[in-house]
Design a protein around this motif. Sequence first.
Motif, PDB file in Angstrom:
ATOM      1  N   GLN A 195      68.119 -10.128  -8.111  1.00  0.00           N
ATOM      2  CA  GLN A 195      69.475 -10.081  -8.660  1.00  0.00           C
ATOM      3  C   GLN A 195      69.340  -9.824 -10.153  1.00  0.00           C
ATOM      4  N   THR A 196      70.112  -8.871 -10.686  1.00  0.00           N
ATOM      5  CA  THR A 196      70.149  -8.642 -12.126  1.00  0.00           C
ATOM      6  C   THR A 196      71.497  -9.105 -12.659  1.00  0.00           C
ATOM      7  N   LEU A 197      71.459  -9.870 -13.714  1.00  0.00           N
ATOM      8  CA  LEU A 197      72.666 -10.350 -14.384  1.00  0.00           C
ATOM      9  C   LEU A 197      72.587  -9.902 -15.833  1.00  0.00           C
ATOM     10  N   PHE A 198      73.238  -8.802 -16.143  1.00  0.00           N
ATOM     11  CA  PHE A 198      73.204  -8.248 -17.483  1.00  0.00           C
ATOM     12  C   PHE A 198      74.431  -8.747 -18.238  1.00  0.00           C
ATOM     13  N   LEU A 199      74.177  -9.583 -19.244  1.00  0.00           N
ATOM     14  CA  LEU A 199      75.239 -10.275 -19.968  1.00  0.00           C
ATOM     15  C   LEU A 199      74.941 -10.252 -21.461  1.00  0.00           C
ATOM     16  N   ASP A 200      75.961 -10.032 -22.263  1.00  0.00           N
ATOM     17  CA  ASP A 200      75.782 -10.055 -23.718  1.00  0.00           C
ATOM     18  C   ASP A 200      76.049 -11.461 -24.255  1.00  0.00           C
ATOM     19  N   ARG A 201      75.334 -12.421 -23.714  1.00  0.00           N
ATOM     20  CA  ARG A 201      75.375 -13.799 -24.212  1.00  0.00           C
ATOM     21  C   ARG A 201      74.056 -14.469 -23.854  1.00  0.00           C
ATOM     22  N   ILE A 202      73.751 -15.548 -24.567  1.00  0.00           N
ATOM     23  CA  ILE A 202      72.537 -16.306 -24.282  1.00  0.00           C
ATOM     24  C   ILE A 202      72.790 -17.179 -23.060  1.00  0.00           C
ATOM     25  N   THR A 203      71.947 -17.035 -22.052  1.00  0.00           N
ATOM     26  CA  THR A 203      72.088 -17.814 -20.831  1.00  0.00           C
ATOM     27  C   THR A 203      71.140 -19.006 -20.861  1.00  0.00           C
ATOM     28  N   ASN A 204      71.506 -20.050 -20.128  1.00  0.00           N
ATOM     29  CA  ASN A 204      70.637 -21.209 -19.944  1.00  0.00           C
ATOM     30  C   ASN A 204      69.910 -21.022 -18.620  1.00  0.00           C
ATOM     31  N   VAL A 241      67.692 -22.684 -16.940  1.00  0.00           N
ATOM     32  CA  VAL A 241      67.577 -23.814 -16.025  1.00  0.00           C
ATOM     33  C   VAL A 241      68.916 -24.136 -15.388  1.00  0.00           C
ATOM     34  N   GLU A 242      69.953 -24.302 -16.212  1.00  0.00           N
ATOM     35  CA  GLU A 242      71.253 -24.700 -15.686  1.00  0.00           C
ATOM     36  C   GLU A 242      71.890 -23.597 -14.845  1.00  0.00           C
ATOM     37  N   GLU A 243      71.646 -22.332 -15.179  1.00  0.00           N
ATOM     38  CA  GLU A 243      72.280 -21.232 -14.461  1.00  0.00           C
ATOM     39  C   GLU A 243      71.397 -20.649 -13.365  1.00  0.00           C
ATOM     40  N   GLY A 244      70.245 -21.263 -13.145  1.00  0.00           N
ATOM     41  CA  GLY A 244      69.404 -20.891 -12.015  1.00  0.00           C
ATOM     42  C   GLY A 244      68.779 -19.521 -12.107  1.00  0.00           C
ATOM     43  N   MET A 245      68.382 -19.097 -13.319  1.00  0.00           N
ATOM     44  CA  MET A 245      67.771 -17.783 -13.495  1.00  0.00           C
ATOM     45  C   MET A 245      66.259 -17.930 -13.672  1.00  0.00           C
ATOM     46  N   ASP A 246      65.533 -16.890 -13.301  1.00  0.00           N
ATOM     47  CA  ASP A 246      64.078 -16.936 -13.364  1.00  0.00           C
ATOM     48  C   ASP A 246      63.517 -16.376 -14.668  1.00  0.00           C
ATOM     49  N   VAL A 247      64.024 -15.225 -15.081  1.00  0.00           N
ATOM     50  CA  VAL A 247      63.455 -14.511 -16.226  1.00  0.00           C
ATOM     51  C   VAL A 247      64.585 -13.957 -17.089  1.00  0.00           C
ATOM     52  N   ALA A 248      64.412 -14.029 -18.403  1.00  0.00           N
ATOM     53  CA  ALA A 248      65.383 -13.453 -19.333  1.00  0.00           C
ATOM     54  C   ALA A 248      64.659 -12.565 -20.331  1.00  0.00           C
ATOM     55  N   ILE A 249      65.304 -11.486 -20.724  1.00  0.00           N
ATOM     56  CA  ILE A 249      64.806 -10.650 -21.814  1.00  0.00           C
ATOM     57  C   ILE A 249      65.750 -10.872 -22.984  1.00  0.00           C
ATOM     58  N   ARG A 250      65.202 -11.288 -24.118  1.00  0.00           N
ATOM     59  CA  ARG A 250      66.031 -11.629 -25.277  1.00  0.00           C
ATOM     60  C   ARG A 250      65.571 -10.864 -26.510  1.00  0.00           C
ATOM     61  N   ILE A 251      66.542 -10.261 -27.178  1.00  0.00           N
ATOM     62  CA  ILE A 251      66.277  -9.532 -28.421  1.00  0.00           C
ATOM     63  C   ILE A 251      66.819 -10.413 -29.543  1.00  0.00           C
ATOM     64  N   SER A 252      65.978 -11.288 -30.053  1.00  0.00           N
ATOM     65  CA  SER A 252      66.422 -12.242 -31.067  1.00  0.00           C
ATOM     66  C   SER A 252      65.231 -13.063 -31.539  1.00  0.00           C
ATOM     67  N   HIS A 253      65.459 -13.770 -32.636  1.00  0.00           N
ATOM     68  CA  HIS A 253      64.494 -14.760 -33.086  1.00  0.00           C
ATOM     69  C   HIS A 253      64.764 -16.032 -32.278  1.00  0.00           C
TER      70      HIS A 253
END
Length: 307
Positions: free
Chosen positions: A124-133, A135-147
């Motif tokens: 499942q891909t969830l492409f969102l323009d916000r920082i996700t949690n 653990v709480e949102e049950g996601m496995d991997v995130a790609i983040r462009i940020s410090h």
Amino acid sequence: MDRWQAMRVFVKVAESGGFAEAARRLFMSPPAVTRAVAFLEDAIGAQLLVRTTRSLKLTETGERYLHDCQRILADLADAEAAAAGSYTTPTGTLIVTAPVMFGQLHILPVVMDYLGRHPVVSAQTLFLDRITNLVEEGMDVAIRISHLPDSELTAIRVGSMRRVICASPAYLAEHGEPRSPADLARHSVIARIGAWPRLEWRFGRDEKIHVGIQPRLMCNLNESGISAAISGWGLVRVFAYQVDTALREGRLRTVLTEFEEEPVPIHIVHAGGRAPSAKVRSFVDFAVERLRANPIFGDLARARPSS
């Protein structure tokens, strides 16, 4: 009542901040959630939560017990996953999140190629323009462009990304090219709603130059701002990957490149703990290799020249 289930319920109540929200996430009735927490408090002989009509707060004992429960349940999940073989063979559903445009352009192809190599895994891909949690949102991997702030998540840097200011050749021919950040005051500026806490752009590798901007056009989507810039309306500031095609095709040109701030790091983040599952571990390894091989994500990568 099963002690393990009661502990899971208690952890979810604490993490979600309420009985009703925990019940919704666990697909349980609110009374069943209340009974599970009461069962633990009776078994322990101590109050774990302080409840009022408006708030819920952990007691000092509850805070310590929460950390112990989280550790114990993580160990239990590790043992069950190991017994099921998920640490040796990628199985199950992989959930990956990334910024919308970055995900569509660069992460979706990686996910599809990964699935081609692992036929028993779904995604499942969830492409969102916000920082996700994760653990709480049950996601496995995130790609983040940020410090990234310090956290218990595992982060692997795969490159960095420049922020660039660009405009169409037609706009620059008509209005001239800004030679310093101060020149922005006489140009039409396009900005994204909510992208900047203050209406200013920062310049220089140490970000010491702050220039206030007064956008004449505000867009809620980067794609809209980029389209406006391509049409000749003004200057837009975005990540380089978002305008890479337009720059290569000559529909946009970068300006003020010598004043750019430090590139922003790109990380792959996961919450696998000490021993991530095979699907997470194998996907992260695959994605790291693919993204690091892309020259646009290199620390020294440069977008198309301004002239």
